[in-house]
Design a protein around this motif. Structure first.
Motif, short mmCIF file in Angstrom:
data_model
loop_
_atom_site.label_atom_id
_atom_site.label_comp_id
_atom_site.label_asym_id
_atom_site.label_seq_id
_atom_site.Cartn_x
_atom_site.Cartn_y
_atom_site.Cartn_z
N LYS A 71 -9.31 -4.88 -5.23
CA LYS A 71 -8.08 -4.44 -5.89
C LYS A 71 -7.10 -3.79 -4.92
O LYS A 71 -5.89 -3.99 -5.01
N TRP A 72 -7.62 -2.99 -3.96
CA TRP A 72 -6.75 -2.17 -3.13
C TRP A 72 -6.47 -2.74 -1.74
O TRP A 72 -5.56 -2.27 -1.06
N GLU A 92 -4.98 -5.37 -0.57
CA GLU A 92 -3.61 -5.85 -0.33
C GLU A 92 -2.55 -4.80 -0.64
O GLU A 92 -1.36 -5.07 -0.48
N ARG A 93 -2.97 -3.62 -1.09
CA ARG A 93 -2.01 -2.59 -1.47
C ARG A 93 -2.04 -1.38 -0.55
O ARG A 93 -1.34 -0.39 -0.79
N ASP A 113 -0.79 -0.75 2.29
CA ASP A 113 0.48 -0.38 2.90
C ASP A 113 1.43 0.33 1.93
O ASP A 113 2.42 0.93 2.36
N HIS A 114 1.14 0.24 0.64
CA HIS A 114 2.02 0.86 -0.36
C HIS A 114 1.55 2.26 -0.75
O HIS A 114 2.23 2.94 -1.53
N ILE A 115 0.42 2.70 -0.21
CA ILE A 115 -0.14 4.00 -0.60
C ILE A 115 0.58 5.14 0.13
O ILE A 115 0.72 5.12 1.35
N LEU A 169 1.53 5.70 -5.08
CA LEU A 169 2.08 4.52 -4.40
C LEU A 169 3.60 4.51 -4.47
O LEU A 169 4.21 5.18 -5.30
#
Length: 402
Positions: free
Chosen positions: A343-344, A346-347, A349-351, A389
């Motif tokens: 889930k995380w 690919e994310r 960089d948005h954290i 995020l």
């Protein structure tokens, strides 16, 4: 709203002044319902912050807990929370994922302290010294305040009578169960969806805009209208209905009369308030719950976890296909489950940050029997986390995500 129980005027209130006391002391609202136009979600959040400040300036006796900010869905609440957090205001937020409160470190410490006195008799006022003893020099956090809130309630409930400590233990378990059903965390301004606010009332209520849809049919329209009705009737003294003209709440145009004041908020959103944030809880299925349990008691991981507390931040660290959780010193504390890593990944960089909401405890009997052979210690801890995020820009332009 209810066909079998139509709305009627409460004649007992006829002698009251229109608008109540706010009709006398507030030159802006004059005790009326306010329909306030704002530009977008961030502008809306800025209005909520400034209006809370204005109300408290009019009446310094108004408490943070007198305010509720409600929305149809949780999406518009993110901007409000970001702005209010940045201002340092205390908040109550509703968890959309269950938190096993009985496993929270501070709750278990308090229970252990009470169980050591189980055969004694004690007054609630005597028990109130306990948390300060067992927490040592640690600063108070939301969970110690949770225990303090329980002891205050227990003292009032028992009239501070001399009673078996076992009564306090039973009542604490009941208190935890009640709070778990309510799913609220923190103390202060109440931020919630309208659905989660059912049955509650607050002196000052804001109903946000930006996530109300145009109902497709009569049945859906009536359901949406009922939601709006529930939100409005949470207010005891003042009510503010927000309006984002680009996609406004379809029911606002039905609210007419001399009890309504339409306003346009012309305030400028401060640079410090333009913080684009979205909040997402890490589900228990997204963390490898028994990671620390696979290390013996002497392993440093347990000391690192003991030093981690509510309110601190951790970080996600990609370790090949896995994602580990590190403290500020780079020590590995926990690991995401396979589902969590998927889930995380690919994310990352948005954290913006990863916050510890609670430290939870597990013991050897908790894992499934087939995993017991990997457990090397009798008990261990893991963090319950919230990820902050940067949301897509579209959400800040009045188009919240699902």
């Amino acid at each position: 709203m209810k066909g079998t129980r139509p709305i009627s005027i409460n004649r007992e209130r006829e002698p009251n002044l229109p608008g109540g006391r706010w009709g006398q002391i507030d030159p802006v609202s004059k005790g009326c319902v306010q329909v306030v136009s704002v530009k977008d979600l961030l502008h809306q959040a800025g209005y909520v912050k400034n209006e809370i400040e204005r109300i408290k300036n009019i009446d310094p006796n108004v408490r943070w807990s007198d305010f509720a900010v409600l929305s149809r869905t949780k999406a518009p609440l993110a901007a409000v929370r970001s702005v209010l957090e940045n201002a340092g205001y205390p908040l109550i937020t509703i968890l959309d994922k269950g938190l096993p409160l009985h496993r929270v470190r501070e709750v278990q410490i308090a229970l252990e302290w009470l169980m050591a006195k189980e055969k004694e008799n004690s007054r609630a006022s005597d028990l109130q010294t306990g948390p300060s003893e067992v927490r040592g020099g640690n600063e108070s956090n939301i969970w110690w305040r949770f225990i303090d809130m329980f002891l205050d309630a227990y003292r009032e409930e028992t009239a501070d009578s001399l009673l078996p400590v076992s009564w306090a233990i039973d009542r604490l378990y009941e208190f935890v169960a009640e709070q778990r059903r309510e799913k609220g965390i923190g103390q202060g301004i109440f931020l919630s969806t309208i659905h989660s606010a059912k049955g509650l009332e607050f002196p000052h209520v804001f109903v946000l805009d930006g996530d109300w849809s145009q109902p497709a049919g009569k049945a859906q329209r009536e359901e949406e209208r009922r939601v709006m009705y529930v939100g409005m009737t949470r207010a005891e003294e003042t009510l503010r209905l927000l309006k984002i003209p680009s996609r406004s709440n379809p029911f606002l145009k039905e609210i007419k009369g001399d009890f309504v004041i339409p306003l346009t908020y012309r305030g400028i959103t401060a640079a410090s308030d333009q913080i684009d944030k979205k909040y997402e809880l890490l589900g228990l299925n997204e963390i490898y719950l028994d990671f620390a349990g696979s290390f013996p008691r002497a392993h440093p991981i347990h000391g690192h976890l003991a030093g981690l507390g509510t309110g601190q931040c951790v970080s996600f660290y990609q370790n090949d296909s896995k994602i580990d959780i590190h403290d500020c010193r780079g020590n590995c504390l926990a690991r995401l489950s396979s589902a969590g890593a998927d889930k995380w990944r690919e994310r990352l960089d948005h954290i913006v940050e990863v916050r510890v909401l609670a430290m939870l405890r597990r013991n050897r009997d908790d894992p499934d029997e087939k995993f017991q052979k990997w457990i090397k210690t009798d008990n261990w801890e893991f963090p319950f986390l919230e990820v902050v995020l940067r949301p897509p820009q579209a959400e800040l332009n009045g188009q919240p995500g699902v």
